[in-house]
Design an enzyme around this catalytic site. Structure first.
Site, PDB file in Angstrom:
ATOM      1  N   ARG A  50       4.512  49.245 -33.016  1.00 22.95           N
ATOM      2  CA  ARG A  50       4.782  49.222 -31.578  1.00 22.95           C
ATOM      3  C   ARG A  50       3.483  49.469 -30.814  1.00 22.95           C
ATOM      4  O   ARG A  50       2.920  50.554 -30.891  1.00 22.95           O
ATOM      5  CB  ARG A  50       5.800  50.306 -31.211  1.00 22.95           C
ATOM      6  CG  ARG A  50       7.165  50.116 -31.856  1.00 22.95           C
ATOM      7  CD  ARG A  50       8.064  51.301 -31.521  1.00 22.95           C
ATOM      8  NE  ARG A  50       9.382  51.167 -32.124  1.00 22.95           N
ATOM      9  CZ  ARG A  50      10.334  52.106 -32.051  1.00 22.95           C
ATOM     10  NH1 ARG A  50      10.083  53.234 -31.404  1.00 22.95           N
ATOM     11  NH2 ARG A  50      11.495  51.916 -32.631  1.00 22.95           N
ATOM     12  N   ASP A  52       1.430  49.905 -27.233  1.00 20.58           N
ATOM     13  CA  ASP A  52       1.717  50.416 -25.900  1.00 20.58           C
ATOM     14  C   ASP A  52       1.386  49.390 -24.832  1.00 20.58           C
ATOM     15  O   ASP A  52       0.771  48.347 -25.101  1.00 20.58           O
ATOM     16  CB  ASP A  52       0.897  51.685 -25.642  1.00 20.58           C
ATOM     17  CG  ASP A  52       1.350  52.859 -26.489  1.00 20.58           C
ATOM     18  OD1 ASP A  52       2.555  52.939 -26.798  1.00 20.58           O
ATOM     19  OD2 ASP A  52       0.505  53.693 -26.840  1.00 20.58           O
ATOM     20  N   ARG A 198      -6.310  55.845 -30.018  1.00 25.96           N
ATOM     21  CA  ARG A 198      -6.907  56.047 -28.701  1.00 25.96           C
ATOM     22  C   ARG A 198      -7.417  57.470 -28.519  1.00 25.96           C
ATOM     23  O   ARG A 198      -8.445  57.698 -27.863  1.00 25.96           O
ATOM     24  CB  ARG A 198      -5.902  55.676 -27.611  1.00 25.96           C
ATOM     25  CG  ARG A 198      -5.642  54.180 -27.516  1.00 25.96           C
ATOM     26  CD  ARG A 198      -4.437  53.873 -26.639  1.00 25.96           C
ATOM     27  NE  ARG A 198      -4.634  54.356 -25.276  1.00 25.96           N
ATOM     28  CZ  ARG A 198      -3.650  54.381 -24.381  1.00 25.96           C
ATOM     29  NH1 ARG A 198      -2.425  53.968 -24.709  1.00 25.96           N
ATOM     30  NH2 ARG A 198      -3.890  54.828 -23.155  1.00 25.96           N
TER      31      ARG A 198
END
Length: 245
Positions: A50, A52, A198
């Site tokens: 998944r 973002d 990230r």
């Protein structure tokens, strides 16, 4: 009923992410609607990971089941036709057995994070890379990245809303290289925590800027506390590169 494996690339900027949501368009929704338009069938498209909002993909893998018969090439071309004008392209389509699952049978995932390190603003790469104006030392970033390779409790690099059962992950690779003005961070693991890449890149940027040392990264990892690590860098530079099976 035939199960189809797709390799997909997309520009993540117009989407709320991979997963279908009520607050805007998603990549999953776009693919499911394209399948319905070409076949009349309502399907669920399962992704290998998944991404973002704002995160891109060059090699996202997904699958769905379809009753209507197709050849791989015709299905690819029909999907690409019905996906327009969304910035999504189906690169490959492959018929697979029913025991294949894009997420559950994946043995590894790879990401790349792109930083453009220069004073001048981004004219062509805006939204596709993180623009960092202060000089960064990519060699120092790479050295610090090696602290994070291996099996660790990555709580310091885990988003507060992460749904993973355990913060323990095994990071197979975290490498930093400079190519002219661009710095690339390569990350590979069986799976990642929410925002893990990230958050790691945000921490390594502090090292590259001379604000942190290798020991600071080690202390942040050992703290198992999100507040002790660096900031979450923007989604612009993150690319889902590949899923391994």
């Amino acid at each position: 009923m035939q199960r189809w494996k797709l390799t997909v690339e997309y520009d993540g900027r117009p989407f709320v992410g991979w997963q279908r949501q009520n607050n805007g368009p998603s990549v999953q929704q776009s693919l499911e609607e394209a399948v319905q338009r070409l076949s009349g069938e309502v399907v669920r498209v399962h992704g290998s990971g998944r991404t973002d909002a704002g995160v891109h993909a060059l090699g996202q893998v997904c699958h769905f089941d379809l009753e209507k018969p197709f050849t791989g090439l015709k299905l690819r071309d029909a999907l690409n036709f019905h996906l327009k004008p969304a910035p999504i392209a189906v690169l490959e389509v492959e018929a697979v057995t029913e025991d294949f699952h894009a997420r559950l049978t994946s043995t590894g995932r790879a990401y790349v994070y792109r930083i453009v390190n220069r004073r001048a603003p981004l004219a062509l790469e805006s939204g596709r890379a993180w623009h960092v104006t202060r000089p960064l030392n990519a060699e120092a970033m790479h050295e610090a990245a090696q602290v994070l390779v291996g099996q660790h409790d990555f709580s310091s690099f885990r988003a507060a809303l992460c749904q993973a059962k355990s913060p323990v992950k095994t990071l197979d690779r975290l490498a930093v290289e400079r190519q002219g003005e661009e710095i690339r961070v390569h990350a590979a693991a069986r799976s990642f925590l929410h925002h893990q890449v990230r958050n790691m890149v945000g921490t390594l940027e502090l090292v590259g800027a001379g604000k942190w040392t290798v020991d600071d990264v080690r202390r942040a990892l050992d703290a198992r506390d999100r507040a002790k690590a660096g900031p979450t860098c923007p989604p612009d530079g993150l690319y889902f590169m590949a899923a391994r099976y």
